[in-house]
Design an enzyme around this catalytic site. Structure first.
Site, PDB file in Angstrom:
ATOM      1  N   TYR A  74       0.801  -1.344  -0.123  1.00 44.33           N
ATOM      2  CA  TYR A  74      -0.091  -0.021  -0.060  1.00 44.33           C
ATOM      3  C   TYR A  74       0.980   1.060   0.009  1.00 44.33           C
ATOM      4  O   TYR A  74       0.677   2.207  -0.744  1.00 44.33           O
ATOM      5  CB  TYR A  74      -1.030  -0.015   1.242  1.00 44.33           C
ATOM      6  CG  TYR A  74      -1.998   1.122   1.138  1.00 44.33           C
ATOM      7  CD1 TYR A  74      -3.060   0.723   0.744  1.00 44.33           C
ATOM      8  CD2 TYR A  74      -1.738   2.458   1.596  1.00 44.33           C
ATOM      9  CE1 TYR A  74      -4.328   1.737   0.598  1.00 44.33           C
ATOM     10  CE2 TYR A  74      -2.670   3.468   1.444  1.00 44.33           C
ATOM     11  CZ  TYR A  74      -3.882   3.044   0.983  1.00 44.33           C
ATOM     12  OH  TYR A  74      -4.841   3.922   0.922  1.00 44.33           O
ATOM     13  N   PHE A 126      -7.514  18.955 -25.160  1.00 46.94           N
ATOM     14  CA  PHE A 126      -8.154  17.710 -25.444  1.00 46.94           C
ATOM     15  C   PHE A 126      -9.495  17.755 -24.886  1.00 46.94           C
ATOM     16  O   PHE A 126      -9.511  18.359 -24.049  1.00 46.94           O
ATOM     17  CB  PHE A 126      -7.192  16.585 -24.927  1.00 46.94           C
ATOM     18  CG  PHE A 126      -7.740  15.167 -25.235  1.00 46.94           C
ATOM     19  CD1 PHE A 126      -8.135  14.666 -26.660  1.00 46.94           C
ATOM     20  CD2 PHE A 126      -8.465  14.344 -24.280  1.00 46.94           C
ATOM     21  CE1 PHE A 126      -8.588  13.303 -27.053  1.00 46.94           C
ATOM     22  CE2 PHE A 126      -8.859  13.264 -24.474  1.00 46.94           C
ATOM     23  CZ  PHE A 126      -9.143  12.690 -25.970  1.00 46.94           C
ATOM     24  N   ASP A 127     -10.217  16.926 -25.295  1.00 44.23           N
ATOM     25  CA  ASP A 127     -11.748  17.046 -24.868  1.00 44.23           C
ATOM     26  C   ASP A 127     -11.905  17.016 -23.360  1.00 44.23           C
ATOM     27  O   ASP A 127     -12.435  17.665 -22.802  1.00 44.23           O
ATOM     28  CB  ASP A 127     -12.627  16.139 -25.669  1.00 44.23           C
ATOM     29  CG  ASP A 127     -12.441  14.692 -25.485  1.00 44.23           C
ATOM     30  OD1 ASP A 127     -11.572  13.964 -24.822  1.00 44.23           O
ATOM     31  OD2 ASP A 127     -13.092  13.708 -26.076  1.00 44.23           O
ATOM     32  N   ASP A 216       1.256  18.927 -21.693  1.00 49.07           N
ATOM     33  CA  ASP A 216       0.241  17.690 -21.687  1.00 49.07           C
ATOM     34  C   ASP A 216       1.064  16.617 -22.674  1.00 49.07           C
ATOM     35  O   ASP A 216       0.996  16.869 -23.930  1.00 49.07           O
ATOM     36  CB  ASP A 216      -1.091  18.183 -22.107  1.00 49.07           C
ATOM     37  CG  ASP A 216      -2.038  16.863 -22.395  1.00 49.07           C
ATOM     38  OD1 ASP A 216      -1.430  15.702 -22.508  1.00 49.07           O
ATOM     39  OD2 ASP A 216      -3.227  17.108 -22.627  1.00 49.07           O
ATOM     40  N   ALA A 218       1.048  13.429 -23.309  1.00 52.73           N
ATOM     41  CA  ALA A 218       0.928  11.997 -23.594  1.00 52.73           C
ATOM     42  C   ALA A 218       1.602  11.308 -25.117  1.00 52.73           C
ATOM     43  O   ALA A 218       1.897  10.298 -24.958  1.00 52.73           O
ATOM     44  CB  ALA A 218      -0.695  12.046 -24.071  1.00 52.73           C
TER      45      ALA A 218
HETATM   46  N1  F0G Z   1      -4.387  14.742 -23.092  1.00 49.99           N
HETATM   47  C1  F0G Z   1      -4.467  14.229 -24.298  1.00 49.99           C
HETATM   48  C2  F0G Z   1      -3.611  15.279 -25.445  1.00 49.99           C
HETATM   49  C3  F0G Z   1      -5.051  13.028 -24.837  1.00 49.99           C
HETATM   50  O1  F0G Z   1      -4.893  12.826 -26.043  1.00 49.99           O
HETATM   51  C4  F0G Z   1      -5.897  12.399 -23.743  1.00 49.99           C
HETATM   52  C5  F0G Z   1      -6.371  11.109 -24.103  1.00 49.99           C
HETATM   53  C6  F0G Z   1      -5.897  12.772 -22.472  1.00 49.99           C
HETATM   54  C7  F0G Z   1      -5.109  14.081 -22.140  1.00 49.99           C
HETATM   55  C8  F0G Z   1      -6.611  12.118 -21.435  1.00 49.99           C
HETATM   56  O2  F0G Z   1      -6.076  11.180 -20.861  1.00 49.99           O
HETATM   57  O3  F0G Z   1      -7.494   9.110 -21.739  1.00 49.99           O
HETATM   58  O4  F0G Z   1      -5.741   8.986 -20.078  1.00 49.99           O
HETATM   59  O5  F0G Z   1      -7.658  10.088 -19.293  1.00 49.99           O
HETATM   60  N2  F0G Z   1      -6.596  10.828 -25.428  1.00 49.99           N
HETATM   61  C9  F0G Z   1      -7.510   9.668 -26.075  1.00 49.99           C
HETATM   62  C10 F0G Z   1      -7.529   9.763 -27.344  1.00 49.99           C
HETATM   63  C11 F0G Z   1      -8.606   9.231 -24.963  1.00 49.99           C
HETATM   64  O6  F0G Z   1      -8.195   8.723 -27.778  1.00 49.99           O
HETATM   65  O7  F0G Z   1      -7.029  10.524 -27.899  1.00 49.99           O
HETATM   66  P1  F0G Z   1      -6.742   9.663 -20.411  1.00 49.99           P
END
Ligand code: F0G
Length: 459
Positions: A74, A126-127, A216, A218
């Protein structure tokens, strides 16, 4: 000397997963049952799933081996220390806060720094990022430059921040900006990279005003490869060196490790500011978990620690970007309207030019993605009016700036023949395009409507 033109997958296959079979009739029924929303279609009714590159990577033998070493304690797990070391070495950032995925890091950060009357700028949110900024009461502002707005324009760094728009925003509202985010690569803007010069210029503007910059990140490794390939002065630098330089310009990072972390789940928030890190960790404990696991199992942290290193391998990145470019080039040669140039993780079809007879309010991206699934079992995702538009007071659709269909390519999952099939499928639908009609939204929820709304064909 043998100089092959073929860029081969730099791996061989050790475990196989059969592809599901599904007839056109079954897909037609699946679409109806899902209210024509591809998020509602069962994955075993999809032949080639290009809905997302997120959480869909194939893990390597080293990642699977690391999973067996997961420490599930944990508190104070060895797996956390390994993860923390890798993230610190990569980003140079001091505090590493694991989260179950990227949006959890977003919710925590914006929940702490966002508030009504504040503004968070980004090249393009991103959305989920936009939704989390807005949920905090803050305003999410996109600063994509002119060159990034036209899908047909060919520029190497279309993900760059619009510096003139940033200057205006800082001059008018600098005191209302608690932080800025730059998304690398810019997913919603077509998987387009941000140049180092642009990142540095953003940093130089924010630093004197004391506004922290967050990446950001990713798809940081893909962004680093584009810089290596296309930005002057970076050809002799390794992706790791470039990634470190990118992070050195930031005060923090939000990562969905489901992309360039090669993870099926996971994310993190990394920060330098001690006080901010304490506030974020306090929030983390409420919903994610104790700070040394933050919503992840020890085995996930191990897999990510390996993935974050593997993704910077030059042979892999060369193959990755070339394989996306391969699909893009074959479609471009066939005259299919595309967002230019090829993105890192995806090829984006320009649905407005693909279906010029379907007006944006009739959701051309949705129509195209439905046709690709119906005809060929290829699942894509609409990034356009469904995702970013909204229904006006009179019930008509207020279109998004562009209507794109994203073919996102999972990492290390599909082979070249799968991609040849996808190319054939898109070309077939392109030949049939005159027969495709528009759609209307039959039902929608209050937020993030694209995930659950339902549609009806207009004819
Ligand atoms: N930022 C970016 C640029 C992303 O593309 C995503 C997710 C996220 C944040 C959120 O991350 O999914 O781990 O919570 N993109 C996916 C897509 C879902 O299909 O482009 P998450």
């Amino acid at each position: 000397m043998f100089h092959p033109c073929t860029i081969i997958e730099p791996f061989r296959i050790k475990v196989v997963e059969p592809l599901p079979t599904c007839s056109r009739e079954e897909r037609e029924a699946a679409l109806k049952a899902a209210g024509y929303n591809l998020f509602g279609v069962q994955a075993d009714q999809v032949l080639i799933d290009l809905m997302t590159d997120s959480g869909t990577s194939a893990m390597s033998q080293e990642q699977w081996a690391a999973i067996m070493r997961g420490d599930e304690s944990y508190a104070g797990a060895r797996s956390f220390r390994r993860f923390q070391r890798v993230v610190r070495e990569l980003t140079g950032l001091k505090h590493v806060i694991p989260t179950h995925q990227g949006r959890a890091a977003e919710r925590i950060l914006f929940g702490v720094i966002g508030a009504p009357d504040t503004i968070i700028p980004n090249n393009t949110h991103f959305d989920t990022t936009r939704a989390n900024v807005e949920a905090s009461g803050a305003e999410a502002v996109d600063l994509i430059p002119e060159k990034g707005r036209d899908p047909a324009a060919e520029h190497p760094f279309k993900g760059d921040v619009d510096l003139a728009a940033l200057d205006d925003l800082l001059a008018g509202h600098g005191d209302r900006i608690p932080a800025m985010v730059v998304t690398v690569t810019n997913n919603s803007g077509g998987g387009q990279p941000v140049s180092m010069a642009n990142l540095r210029a953003v940093r130089e503007r924010l630093e004197p005003l004391g506004i922290p910059l967050f990446l950001d990140c990713a798809r940081f490794a893909e962004n680093a490869w584009f810089i290596h390939r296309d930005e002057e002065g970076y050809q002799d630098r390794t992706p790791r060196q470039i990634a470190r330089e990118m992070f050195s310009l930031a005060d923090g990072a939000l990562m969905s490790a489901k992309k360039d972390g090669f993870g099926n789940i996971g994310g993190f928030l990394a920060l330098n500011d001690d006080a901010l890190a304490t506030r974020c960790r306090n929030d983390l404990v409420l919903t994610e978990g104790f700070p040394t696991y933050g919503g992840l199992a020890g085995r996930d942290l191990e897999a990510l620690a390996v993935g974050l290193e593997e993704v910077l391998d030059e042979t892999y990145l060369d193959y990755r970007i070339a394989s996306t470019g391969y699909v893009w080039q074959h479609l471009a040669d066939a005259g299919v309207p595309l967002l230019r140039p090829a993105g890192g993780h995806a090829v984006y079809l320009d649905a407005r030019r693909f279906l010029p007879h379907v007006p944006p309010a009739q959701l051309p991206g949705q129509s195209l993605s439905i046709a690709l699934y119906l005809e060929a079992g290829v699942r894509s995702v609409e990034i356009g009016t469904v995702m970013f538009g909204h229904t006006g007071p009179d019930g008509t659709q207020q279109p998004a700036p562009t209507d794109l269909v994203r073919l996102a390519i999972p990492r290390r999952v599909y082979t070249q023949s799968h991609m040849d099939y996808v190319v054939e499928a898109v070309k077939y639908v392109f030949e049939q395009r005159q027969s495709l009609g528009g759609y209307r939204i039959a039902w929608e929820p209050e937020a993030l409507r694209h995930f659950t709304c339902t549609f009806e064909p207009l004819r």
